[in-house]
Structure formats: structure tokens, C-alpha cells
Design a protein around this motif. Structure first.
Motif, PDB file in Angstrom:
ATOM      1  N   ALA A 193       0.839  -1.201   0.000  1.00 34.24           N
ATOM      2  CA  ALA A 193       0.000   0.000   0.000  1.00 34.24           C
ATOM      3  C   ALA A 193       0.875   1.253   0.000  1.00 34.24           C
ATOM      4  CB  ALA A 193      -0.926  -0.007   1.211  1.00 34.24           C
ATOM      5  N   GLY A 196       2.310   1.755  -3.345  1.00 33.49           N
ATOM      6  CA  GLY A 196       1.311   2.057  -4.368  1.00 33.49           C
ATOM      7  C   GLY A 196       0.922   3.513  -4.354  1.00 33.49           C
ATOM      8  N   SER A 197       0.745   4.068  -3.174  1.00 36.29           N
ATOM      9  CA  SER A 197       0.426   5.482  -3.039  1.00 36.29           C
ATOM     10  C   SER A 197       0.555   5.846  -1.569  1.00 36.29           C
ATOM     11  CB  SER A 197      -0.993   5.774  -3.531  1.00 36.29           C
ATOM     12  OG  SER A 197      -1.352   7.076  -3.150  1.00 36.29           O
ATOM     13  N   SER A 200      -2.299   7.996  -0.005  1.00 37.97           N
ATOM     14  CA  SER A 200      -3.538   7.241   0.163  1.00 37.97           C
ATOM     15  C   SER A 200      -3.410   6.261   1.319  1.00 37.97           C
ATOM     16  CB  SER A 200      -3.879   6.467  -1.101  1.00 37.97           C
ATOM     17  OG  SER A 200      -3.963   7.330  -2.190  1.00 37.97           O
ATOM     18  N   ARG A 202      -1.495   6.513   3.915  1.00 33.97           N
ATOM     19  CA  ARG A 202      -1.507   7.250   5.179  1.00 33.97           C
ATOM     20  C   ARG A 202      -2.937   7.610   5.550  1.00 33.97           C
ATOM     21  NH1 ARG A 202      -1.157  12.322   7.157  1.00 33.97           N
ATOM     22  NH2 ARG A 202      -1.483  13.246   5.117  1.00 33.97           N
ATOM     23  N   LEU A 203      -3.691   8.080   4.567  1.00 30.32           N
ATOM     24  CA  LEU A 203      -5.069   8.478   4.846  1.00 30.32           C
ATOM     25  C   LEU A 203      -5.945   7.278   5.190  1.00 30.32           C
ATOM     26  CD1 LEU A 203      -5.594  11.200   2.111  1.00 30.32           C
ATOM     27  CD2 LEU A 203      -5.482  11.537   4.572  1.00 30.32           C
ATOM     28  N   GLY A 205      -5.058   5.062   7.155  1.00 35.13           N
ATOM     29  CA  GLY A 205      -4.690   4.624   8.494  1.00 35.13           C
ATOM     30  C   GLY A 205      -3.501   3.686   8.515  1.00 35.13           C
ATOM     31  N   SER A 315      -1.417   0.696 -14.154  1.00 35.29           N
ATOM     32  CA  SER A 315      -2.084   1.874 -14.684  1.00 35.29           C
ATOM     33  C   SER A 315      -2.410   2.804 -13.520  1.00 35.29           C
ATOM     34  CB  SER A 315      -3.358   1.472 -15.407  1.00 35.29           C
ATOM     35  OG  SER A 315      -4.077   0.584 -14.597  1.00 35.29           O
ATOM     36  N   LEU A 317      -4.362   6.012 -11.483  1.00 37.05           N
ATOM     37  CA  LEU A 317      -5.719   6.518 -11.318  1.00 37.05           C
ATOM     38  C   LEU A 317      -5.872   7.780 -12.152  1.00 37.05           C
ATOM     39  CD1 LEU A 317      -6.211   6.103  -7.490  1.00 37.05           C
ATOM     40  CD2 LEU A 317      -7.355   4.854  -9.279  1.00 37.05           C
ATOM     41  N   ARG A 318      -6.888   7.812 -12.960  1.00 37.06           N
ATOM     42  CA  ARG A 318      -7.207   8.983 -13.778  1.00 37.06           C
ATOM     43  C   ARG A 318      -6.075   9.572 -14.555  1.00 37.06           C
ATOM     44  NH1 ARG A 318     -11.134  13.510 -11.444  1.00 37.06           N
ATOM     45  NH2 ARG A 318     -11.732  12.141  -9.797  1.00 37.06           N
TER      46      ARG A 318
ATOM     47  N   PRO B  76      -6.369  13.922   9.896  1.00 42.93           N
ATOM     48  CA  PRO B  76      -7.164  13.204   8.896  1.00 42.93           C
ATOM     49  C   PRO B  76      -7.468  11.781   9.348  1.00 42.93           C
ATOM     50  CG  PRO B  76      -5.372  14.382   7.832  1.00 42.93           C
ATOM     51  CD  PRO B  76      -5.163  14.522   9.309  1.00 42.93           C
ATOM     52  N   ARG B  77      -6.506  11.196  10.015  1.00 39.11           N
ATOM     53  CA  ARG B  77      -6.691   9.818  10.436  1.00 39.11           C
ATOM     54  C   ARG B  77      -7.803   9.726  11.483  1.00 39.11           C
ATOM     55  NH1 ARG B  77      -1.873   5.830  12.256  1.00 39.11           N
ATOM     56  NH2 ARG B  77      -3.169   3.995  12.510  1.00 39.11           N
ATOM     57  N   ARG B  80     -11.178  10.153   9.792  1.00 40.64           N
ATOM     58  CA  ARG B  80     -11.610   8.945   9.080  1.00 40.64           C
ATOM     59  C   ARG B  80     -12.085   7.884  10.036  1.00 40.64           C
ATOM     60  NH1 ARG B  80      -9.164   9.023   3.612  1.00 40.64           N
ATOM     61  NH2 ARG B  80      -9.973   6.986   3.166  1.00 40.64           N
ATOM     62  N   TYR B  88     -12.148  12.776  -2.233  1.00 37.14           N
ATOM     63  CA  TYR B  88     -11.544  13.880  -2.969  1.00 37.14           C
ATOM     64  C   TYR B  88     -11.658  13.672  -4.464  1.00 37.14           C
ATOM     65  CZ  TYR B  88      -9.474  15.873   1.206  1.00 37.14           C
ATOM     66  OH  TYR B  88      -9.282  16.464   2.420  1.00 37.14           O
ATOM     67  N   GLN B  89     -11.406  14.774  -5.178  1.00 33.81           N
ATOM     68  CA  GLN B  89     -11.411  14.691  -6.638  1.00 33.81           C
ATOM     69  C   GLN B  89     -10.327  13.732  -7.120  1.00 33.81           C
ATOM     70  OE1 GLN B  89     -11.148  18.939  -6.806  1.00 33.81           O
ATOM     71  NE2 GLN B  89     -12.754  19.019  -8.329  1.00 33.81           N
ATOM     72  N   GLU B  90      -9.128  13.886  -6.550  1.00 33.74           N
ATOM     73  CA  GLU B  90      -8.105  12.915  -6.879  1.00 33.74           C
ATOM     74  C   GLU B  90      -8.389  11.750  -5.950  1.00 33.74           C
ATOM     75  OE1 GLU B  90      -6.785  15.706  -4.891  1.00 33.74           O
ATOM     76  OE2 GLU B  90      -7.495  16.866  -6.597  1.00 33.74           O
ATOM     77  N   ILE B  91      -8.798  10.669  -6.543  1.00 33.34           N
ATOM     78  CA  ILE B  91      -9.317   9.596  -5.709  1.00 33.34           C
ATOM     79  C   ILE B  91      -8.202   8.957  -4.893  1.00 33.34           C
ATOM     80  CG2 ILE B  91     -10.457   7.378  -5.766  1.00 33.34           C
ATOM     81  CD1 ILE B  91     -11.919   8.456  -8.271  1.00 33.34           C
ATOM     82  N   ASP B  92      -8.478   8.826  -3.601  1.00 38.96           N
ATOM     83  CA  ASP B  92      -7.470   8.299  -2.686  1.00 38.96           C
ATOM     84  C   ASP B  92      -7.500   6.787  -2.619  1.00 38.96           C
ATOM     85  OD1 ASP B  92      -6.087  10.484  -1.716  1.00 38.96           O
ATOM     86  OD2 ASP B  92      -7.797  11.060  -0.498  1.00 38.96           O
ATOM     87  N   LEU B  93      -7.152   6.156  -3.706  1.00 38.18           N
ATOM     88  CA  LEU B  93      -7.087   4.706  -3.673  1.00 38.18           C
ATOM     89  C   LEU B  93      -5.695   4.301  -4.122  1.00 38.18           C
ATOM     90  CD1 LEU B  93     -10.487   3.912  -5.370  1.00 38.18           C
ATOM     91  CD2 LEU B  93      -9.957   3.723  -2.944  1.00 38.18           C
ATOM     92  N   ILE B  94      -5.378   3.036  -3.891  1.00 36.67           N
ATOM     93  CA  ILE B  94      -4.075   2.551  -4.313  1.00 36.67           C
ATOM     94  C   ILE B  94      -4.262   1.738  -5.586  1.00 36.67           C
ATOM     95  CG2 ILE B  94      -2.158   1.083  -3.645  1.00 36.67           C
ATOM     96  CD1 ILE B  94      -2.630   2.236  -0.803  1.00 36.67           C
ATOM     97  N   PRO B  95      -3.762   2.275  -6.719  1.00 36.75           N
ATOM     98  CA  PRO B  95      -4.114   1.715  -8.024  1.00 36.75           C
ATOM     99  C   PRO B  95      -3.738   0.249  -8.188  1.00 36.75           C
ATOM    100  CG  PRO B  95      -2.605   3.604  -8.240  1.00 36.75           C
ATOM    101  CD  PRO B  95      -2.871   3.428  -6.797  1.00 36.75           C
ATOM    102  N   VAL B 147     -13.415   5.415 -13.901  1.00 31.86           N
ATOM    103  CA  VAL B 147     -13.333   6.413 -12.842  1.00 31.86           C
ATOM    104  C   VAL B 147     -14.578   6.383 -11.942  1.00 31.86           C
ATOM    105  CG1 VAL B 147     -13.120   8.851 -12.330  1.00 31.86           C
ATOM    106  CG2 VAL B 147     -11.872   7.879 -14.214  1.00 31.86           C
ATOM    107  N   GLN B 150     -14.157   3.666  -9.618  1.00 37.79           N
ATOM    108  CA  GLN B 150     -13.147   3.987  -8.600  1.00 37.79           C
ATOM    109  C   GLN B 150     -13.784   4.815  -7.495  1.00 37.79           C
ATOM    110  OE1 GLN B 150      -9.981   5.957 -10.682  1.00 37.79           O
ATOM    111  NE2 GLN B 150      -9.260   4.093 -11.643  1.00 37.79           N
ATOM    112  N   LYS B 157     -15.299   2.457   0.716  1.00 36.24           N
ATOM    113  CA  LYS B 157     -14.234   2.449   1.720  1.00 36.24           C
ATOM    114  C   LYS B 157     -14.629   3.333   2.898  1.00 36.24           C
ATOM    115  CE  LYS B 157      -9.361   3.617   2.032  1.00 36.24           C
ATOM    116  NZ  LYS B 157      -9.070   2.471   2.888  1.00 36.24           N
ATOM    117  N   VAL B 174     -16.215  13.845 -13.905  1.00 36.48           N
ATOM    118  CA  VAL B 174     -15.930  13.123 -15.148  1.00 36.48           C
ATOM    119  C   VAL B 174     -16.949  12.016 -15.409  1.00 36.48           C
ATOM    120  CG1 VAL B 174     -13.478  13.594 -15.236  1.00 36.48           C
ATOM    121  CG2 VAL B 174     -14.300  11.717 -13.844  1.00 36.48           C
TER     122      VAL B 174
END
Lengths: 318, 502
Positions: A193, A196-197, A200, A202-203, A205, A315, A317-318, B76-77, B80, B88-95, B147, B150, B157, B174
Motif C-alpha cells: 500500500a 502504491g500510493s 492514500s 496514510r489516509l 490509516g 495503470s 488513477l485517472r 485526517p486519520r 476517518r 476527494y477529486q483525486e481519488i485516494d485509492l491505491i491503483p 473512474v 473507482q 471504503k 468526469v
């Protein structure tokens, strides 16, 4: 039409398993054409030599998965060997091994602390640690090899079970442990994780600092295991040996499907990468390529492998 | 609903960054089971507000109450884990991880001996997505999902953490219309479950469709807030606009010369669709639109930074094919990019060298750089631009934003461009430098150059442009002469409300 489809599928498989495909092809070709390649003696020789790189590569994999890099591995092998050799001559086998593992892990922890608490890039941090490890090895040993004549230990360097070197068996066991760790333990899974990002993760947890500290510490520990085996095989501690071992471990990880951008790479792929380099090395030696040329050949192969692996970049994201 | 206590309540929230106040005493209450829309122009303070709610920023003043308790210095933690989640607009996922794993990340269900229970990871993901009414593959790396999918994973999540407050930042930017409908169905289900939703969108239609309440921000101030029933679209737009505009900054009158650039059917789906316009010598054409309207993407096509899908570009009547920004520069079309630090400058080098990069192309003889003549030219440009300090050997990184921007302009001047595309030319620039940039633009215009100015700052567009193109969803939706333009009118076009506003 279907022929094209098959070809596509084969190409896809080669794209995502390029190391394994290369290993299979090379193995078959070498077995057929290179004298003395196919045989227990040569295979055992490869395993002896490359199980050490294997431990380093596993550590390197964990670091690279977090988008880091550990350049200090070669130095830490030498540093471990000196610590082990010095302690063994005074306190015996087990304190020496424990001391060697602890010393190298400690330097790994330092790297991990710096990487996780500061913005200094891992490249720079571990380049610094490369100097520190080598320097300490030279200081402790007064720049001379320290011989080890404890037979119980040096025998271990050549030990085998049914013909298979113990070091290779140990590598398989450690690999299984790591496989479990990165698939089934939260902390292990979080390594992927973070790579990967990071933000992300960190957010979500994930304790990013802890993960980073852990991978450099584990790299130090795994490097030390390689260092202990190396010492046993050399019958001595060497402050100047094991140069550029980190390059071989990095290459094995990348060739095995890892991405320097982090988040991508597997234990099995890394092992395939290690064996591939072992086989290549063996072939180059057997066909009598000058050692001066070998580096060039390996370098070209790494570039080729990485070019192939661009196919499998994740790939975004966006 | 009126009588229920708010689950999240912000009172008198202020926040400033390096002396610039971006939120002034803003109050906002989120009630369980309600969708609270927040609207405002670019830079109205919406993002800052979200970041304060989600713990990414601490407010300078004001209080936040959550479920009746005063919150102090949350992270932030913490937010959550305690039910305040932002998509967020930039999606906070791990691709590289699967949908199921992304949903579980940080909270993976554990089985025997503390091992991750992968079956539970998958069944949990499946259950949450089913509850939402979202159907998507959970074993595929999210980087390979659409998207819209996503975003659904990101919402799932948040729900897996027992969200009480869900903040959606431009969720439909989008989306296709069927995807928007899907999202609205999900939102309705979440409302029924008593979740409070903050919905930020430029699309007023969506706010009226899904919102229960709406708050309007402008320049960091709360302008109006109330139940959606109290508003109609014109009243909402009127609340959004109304910034002070200093018309003394007005950039002279138009000096129309002959046509220099003509663009026909320019497309790069889905971000730029069928763009047509003409640019004449001696005019500044403003390009207005919301973030994501496709303005920068259109500009990038003009200079060949991205490949064209369809369309033709004519320069002085001759068809050109700018295949790269270098080719475009050679033809006399230069772009000042949106982010000068990443795309406009080599920060570690001197300003002379930065300007020389575009000179080198033009003046090299047999690949040899004629430094002497370049230095002379750079010196004259620097005095023309009034760059301070006027030391050509100064590293660009040590210069102020305004002076850096002048160096980028200098690059375009050095390349002798006739067509200048300026993307947000005064973003992050102080007032003094802003006026000087306006003056330079005016000079270029009087010299017969043509300027296409993309700006999110409506007062800037209204005072500097001779003609205004408004873009929305990749298309030019309106062309308005400066004399007939007003902030309200432009915004109505950008929001695509023209039919309802007139």
C-alpha cells in the motif's frame, strides 16, 4: 485468426512473466549447448553462490516495494562478516552470529529511521550507510581480513541436505515466511500500500513510518543472513569484499517484475530473478567470457528486462 | 429534520495562508440524513472548508462540534476513524491493489492467529457495494476500473468505516449522465441511513436534484445559506457572483488587426470537443470556464503538447501541424503553462539561461550556441520586462512568483511569438507584478500580437479580454464581447444555465 490470438496470449504471458520465460529459454539453450552446464555439480555451485544474493534480494524487494532503494547491502555484508569473525574468535559461534545479525540490522534501522522521519531520499540515505558500513568494517578489522577457524561454522558454509546446500534451503524457508508475511499480515500487506500510493495509504490509516522503518530493518537483517553465510564460505571476514552486491540484488528484483516506482513486485518473481542471474553468471563463466565483459553483458540484460517490464507498469488513477 | 441536532457544526471558521485569508467566519451545519450542497466560484474557499472538516488543515479561529463534542486539532486519520470521510477529486485509492483490498485497507478483517482473512475482505467489500447498489468487479486492480467505479470504491471504503459524515468533492466531474444517476441512487440510500453528506459541485442542476440545503461561498465569505427550496438557479448564481471589479484595470480598447490563428473542429475526446474560434492580431481573447472545462487541454492541443484527434489549425491562413511545443514555438505560437514551476521553468538555472532555451532554437549556427548575442538579447528583454532583481545570473528558484512569471513571458518574447497562449498568467502572483503582467500583455497587443488568455479569475477576464470564450465540458458554449460581459453572465454560461437565466 486464432493463431494471432495465441500469439497475443503468449506475448502477454511473456510480458508479465518475462523473467521466468527468459529463465526457461536460457535453461533449455544452456543445457543443450553449454558444456558442463546441465549437471548436479553446476546447479549446486549456482545455488551456493546465489543463495547469498537471494537473501539480499528479498530485503531489497521489501525496500523497493515502498518505492525506496537500499544501496548499503554490499557494505553491510562485509560489515557483518567482520563483526561475525571478530566475535567468533572470542565468544564462539552463536554469540557471533547473533552479534552479526544485530549489528547489520541496527544499521538498517538507522537507515529506516532517517528515511521515515526525514525527507532525505532513500538513495542518499543508503548511499551514506554504504560508506558507514564499509568504513566500520575497515576500522574494526584494521583493513585486514579476519580469519575464522571454527570448524562448526565453516562447515556450515558447505553443508548440504541430500545434495542441496543448506543456505539454499534456508533461503526457501525465509522466502515462504516472507510470502506469508506480505500476503497475510497487515503490516506486510501495507508495504504494498505504501509503495502504491503513500498518501492514500496514510489516509487509510496505514502507519507509513512504521512500514518504512520495518523494510530497511528487514533489509539489514536479511543482508546480515547473507553476510553470515558469506563469512562461513570464505572462512574469514573480509572488509573489502562483497562489492556491488546491492546492484545484483536490485537487478534481481527488477528483472523479477519489481517496479522502482513501488507497489509492484513479488517474492517468487524476485527468486526467479536471482536464479536467472545465477544461471547467466554460470553460462558466462562456462563459455569463458572474460569477467571484464560479464558486467557489460549483465547490464545489457537488465536494461532489456526493464524495457520488457514497461508492459506491466500499473495503470494510474485517472 | 429541522429539529434534529447537526452531526457536524462549524462556527465562525477562519483560515489564512501566508497573510491571505481564504475563509472568513464561515458557519456551516450538517444534519443527519441531509445533503448539504456547497457552491462557489473557483477560489471561493470550498476546498479549504473541506480540508478543515477532514482534519487536513486546522482553522485559525472558530469551533467545530461533532456529535455534540468540541473537536480540537484533529488529524485526517482521526476524522476517518471517527466517521468523517472525504472523497476527494483525486481519488485516494491505491491503483495496484484490488477494490476489495482498497476498501479494507488499514482495517483488514483478521482471522486465525491475526492473519488477514481474505474471504472476509472480499465478502465485506461485496456486502458494502451491494448495499450501495453498486455493481463492479472487486478482484480487479482499481487502477484498471472506470473512474466512476473507482469513486464508488472510495465511497464504499468510507462506509466501511461507519461514516457519519461523507464529504463529496466534485464527485461527478468526469461522469456520464447514467453514472451520475447511479451516484444519486447511492446518495439517496445513504441519506436514508442517516448519513450527513456535504456535496460540492459546480453543477447547480445536481445541487437542486439531490440537495436539501445549500451554502454559497464567495471569496472566503459565506454569502447565503438555507434550504434548497428558498433558492432558484438565478438567485443562486447571483449569490455566487458579485465580486468587486476594478475597471480602472481595463486593458484599453481593442486594436483589431487581421486574422492570425484559426482553429477548426479541434477535438480530443472526451476533454476537448469540437473547438472553433478565430484569433486576430492586436486582441486578447479570454477563455473562461470552471476547473475541468477543458481549457488547459485545449491550449495544449494548440501547441502540440498533446496529439490532436481531429481538427485543423491555420496560422496566417496556412494550415500548420504543431506536433510538439518546439515546433509550435518555431512557428511563433508560444504557451505560458499553467504551472510555471513544473512546466515553465528550470528552477535551478539562471533566468538568462531559462530565456535562452527558446533563443537557442532560433539562433544556433551548426549546433553551436552563440552565447554572446544571446546574452545581449536577454539583457534587453530583462529591462523590457522589468524583472527584479535584474540580475540575469540569478537562479530562478530564488525569485518571486511574479518575476518568475515574467521570465516565462520573456521566453515567449525571445522566441518572437506572434500568438501567445497564457494559461493562468497571474496565478500566485502579487498585485504589483500582476499589474506589470497586464501592462506587458497590453504592449504585446499593441505590437500586433494575439493573446489567448485562460483564466479562472473572472474579474481578470472581464478587465483584460477584448472578447471572451466560455468553455464547459470541453466545448465552447458562448462567445461574449467584453462590452456585453458580466460576471453573472459568464458564470451562467460556464454553469450551462443560459436558458434558465435569460
Amino acid at each position: 485468426m486464432t493463431g494471432l490470438k495465441h500469439l497475443n496470449r503468449i506475448l502477454e504471458w511473456v510480458g508479465s512473466n518475462s523473467a521466468l520465460a527468459a529463465l526457461l529459454v536460457l535453461f533449455v539453450v544452456a543445457s543443450a549447448f553449454v558444456p558442463n552446464f546441465f549437471g548436479e555439480r553446476n546447479f549446486v555451485a549456482i545455488l551456493y553462490q546465489y543463495s547469498i544474493i537471494g537473501f539480499l534480494a528479498l530485503g531489497q524487494l521489501l525496500v523497493i516495494l515502498t518505492a525506496g532503494i537500499d544501496l548499503s547491502q554490499g557494505s553491510l555484508v562485509a560489515f557483518t562478516s567482520i563483526v561475525v569473525a571478530v566475535l567468533m574468535n572470542r565468544y564462539g559461534v552463536f554469540p557471533a552470529i547473533a552479534g552479526g545479525l544485530a549489528a547489520s540490522t541496527f544499521l538498517g534501522v538507522i537507515s529506516g529511521l532517517i528515511v521515515s522521519r526525514t525527507r532525505i531520499p532513500p538513495f542518499v540515505v543508503t548511499l551514506g550507510m554504504l560508506g558507514v558500513g564499509r568504513g566500520l568494517a575497515l576500522v574494526i578489522s584494521d583493513a585486514k581480513p579476519v580469519s575464522v577457524d571454527v570448524e562448526a561454522f565453516t562447515n556450515f558454509g558447505r553443508a548440504n541436505l541430500g545434495g542441496v546446500p543448506v543456505s539454499a534451503i534456508l533461503l526457501v524457508l525465509v522466502s515462504l515466511l516472507l510470502l506469508y508475511f506480505v500476503k497475510y499480515r497487515r503490516l506486510g500487506r501495507h508495504i504494498y500500500a505504501v509503495g502504491g500510493s503513500e498518501e492514500s495509504a496514510r489516509l487509510s490509516g496505514v502507519d507509513v513510518k512504521k512500514v518504512k522503518l520495518l523494510v530497511y530493518a528487514l533489509s539489514g537483517l536479511l543482508t546480515a543472513i547473507g553476510g553470515v553465510i558469506w563469512t562461513a564460505r570464505l572462512h574469514s571476514g573480509s572488509p573489502i569484499g562483497a562489492n556491488n552486491y546491492e546492484l545484483e540484488s536490485i537487478a534481481a528484483v527488477i528483472v523479477g517484475g519489481g517496479s522502482l516506482f513501488g507497489g509492484v513486485g513479488t517474492v517468487t518473481g524476485t527468486l526467479v530473478g536471482v536464479v536467472l542471474f545465477g544461471v547467466i553468471n554460470s553460462v558466462l563463466n562456462l563459455v569463458g567470457i572474460s569477467p571484464y565483459w560479464q558486467g557489460t553483458v549483465k547490464g545489457v540484460l537488465i536494461l532489456l528486462a526493464v524495457a520488457l517490464s514497461q508492459v506491466r507498469r500499473p495503470s494510474r488513477l485517472r | 429534520m429541522e429539529t434534529a441536532a447537526p452531526v457536524l457544526s462549524l462556527k465562525k471558521i477562519s483560515k489564512s495562508f501566508s497573510g491571505i485569508t481564504v475563509l472568513h467566519d464561515v458557519d456551516i451545519d450538517l444534519y443527519p440524513g441531509e445533503v448539504h450542497g456547497v457552491v462557489g466560484e473557483n477560489g471561493a474557499g470550498k476546498s479549504t472548508l473541506i480540508k478543515i472538516m477532514s482534519g487536513a488543515y486546522q482553522p485559525d479561529h472558530g469551533t467545530i462540534h461533532y456529535q455534540g463534542q468540541l473537536l480540537k486539532n484533529i488529524t485526517p486519520r482521526w476524522a476517518r476513524e471517527n466517521g468523517i470521510n472525504t472523497i476527494y477529486q483525486e481519488i485516494d485509492l491505491i491503483p495496484s491493489l484490488t477494490a476489495a483490498e482498497n476498501i479494507a485497507l488499514g482495517n483488514e478483517p483478521l482471522g486465525k492467529g491475526g492473519s488477514i482473512d481474505w474471504a472476509a475482505v472480499r465478502s465485506q467489500a461485496r456486502r458494502i457495494l451491494d448495499d450501495m447498489g453498486a455493481h463492479l468487479p472487486i478482484d480487479v486492480a482499481v487502477g484498471n476500473l472506470k473512474v466512476a467505479h473507482q469513486q464508488m470504491v472510495a465511497i464504499a471504503k468510507a462506509l466501511s468505516l461507519n461514516s457519519q459524515v461523507l464529504i463529496l468533492d466534485e464527485p461527478t466531474a468526469v461522469f456520464t449522465s447514467s453514472e451520475i444517476e447511479l451516484l444519486f441512487n447511492i446518495i439517496r440510500r445513504l441519506k436514508a441511513q442517516g448519513i450527513a453528506i456535504l456535496y460540492i459541485s459546480h453543477h447547480l442542476d445536481e445541487i437542486f436534484q439531490i440537495g436539501d440545503r445549500v451554502t454559497v461561498l464567495r471569496d472566503g465569505y459565506l454569502v447565503r445559506s438555507g434550504l434548497i427550496a428558498e433558492f432558484d438557479k438565478p438567485s443562486l448564481v447571483r449569490a455566487m457572483v458579485g465580486r468587486e471589479i476594478d475597471f480602472s484595470l481595463r486593458n484599453g480598447h481593442s486594436l483589431l488587426g487581421e486574422e492570425i490563428l484559426r482553429v477548426k473542429n479541434l477535438s480530443r475526446s472526451p476533454v476537448v470537443e469540437d473547438i472553433n474560434f478565430v484569433l486576430r492580431r492586436g486582441e486578447i481573447v479570454g477563455v473562461a470556464g470552471l476547473v475541468g472545462a477543458g481549457r488547459t487541454e485545449m491550449a495544449r492541443l494548440l501547441v502540440g503538447a498533446d496529439p490532436l484527434q481531429h481538427g485543423e489549425i491555420y496560422l496566417n491562413g496556412r494550415r500548420i501541424r504543431p506536433t510538439s511545443p518546439m515546433v509550435a514555438l518555431g512557428l511563433g505560437i508560444g504557451m505560458l503553462p499553467e504551472s510555471r514551476k513544473e512546466e515553465g521553468l528550470v528552477l535551478q538555472r539562471s533566468m538568462a539561461e531559462n530565456m535562452a532555451y527558446s533563443l537557442v532554437q532560433k539562433s544556433s549556427r551548426a549546433g553551436v550556441v552563440p552565447w554572446k548575442s544571446i546574452r545581449r538579447e536577454v539583457a534587453s528583454l530583462l529591462s523590457k520586462l522589468e524583472v527584479r532583481p535584474a540580475n540575469p545570473n540569478l537562479q530562478v528558484t530564488y525569485m518571486s512568483g511574479g518575476n518568475q512569471q515574467k521570465v516565462v513571458l520573456g521566453k515567449l518574447l525571445a522566441a518572437k511569438c506572434d500568438v501567445l497562449i497564457l494559461d493562468e498568467p497571474t496565478r500566485g502572483v502579487d498585485v504589483g507584478a500582476r499589474l506589470e503582467i497586464y501592462k506587458l500583455m497590453y504592449e504585446m497587443k499593441t505590437e500586433g500580437k494575439a493573446i489567448l488568455m485562460i483564466s479562472s479569475d473572472l474579474p481578470e477576464i472581464l478587465t483584460q479580454a477584448d472578447r471572451i470564450l466560455v468553455m464547459a465540458k470541453g466545448r465552447i458554449v458562448a462567445e461574449v464581447p467584453a462590452a456585453e460581459a458580466s460576471e453573472e453572465k459568464i458564470l451562467a454560461f460556464a454553469l450551462r444555465l443560459e436558458s434558465e437565466m435569460v
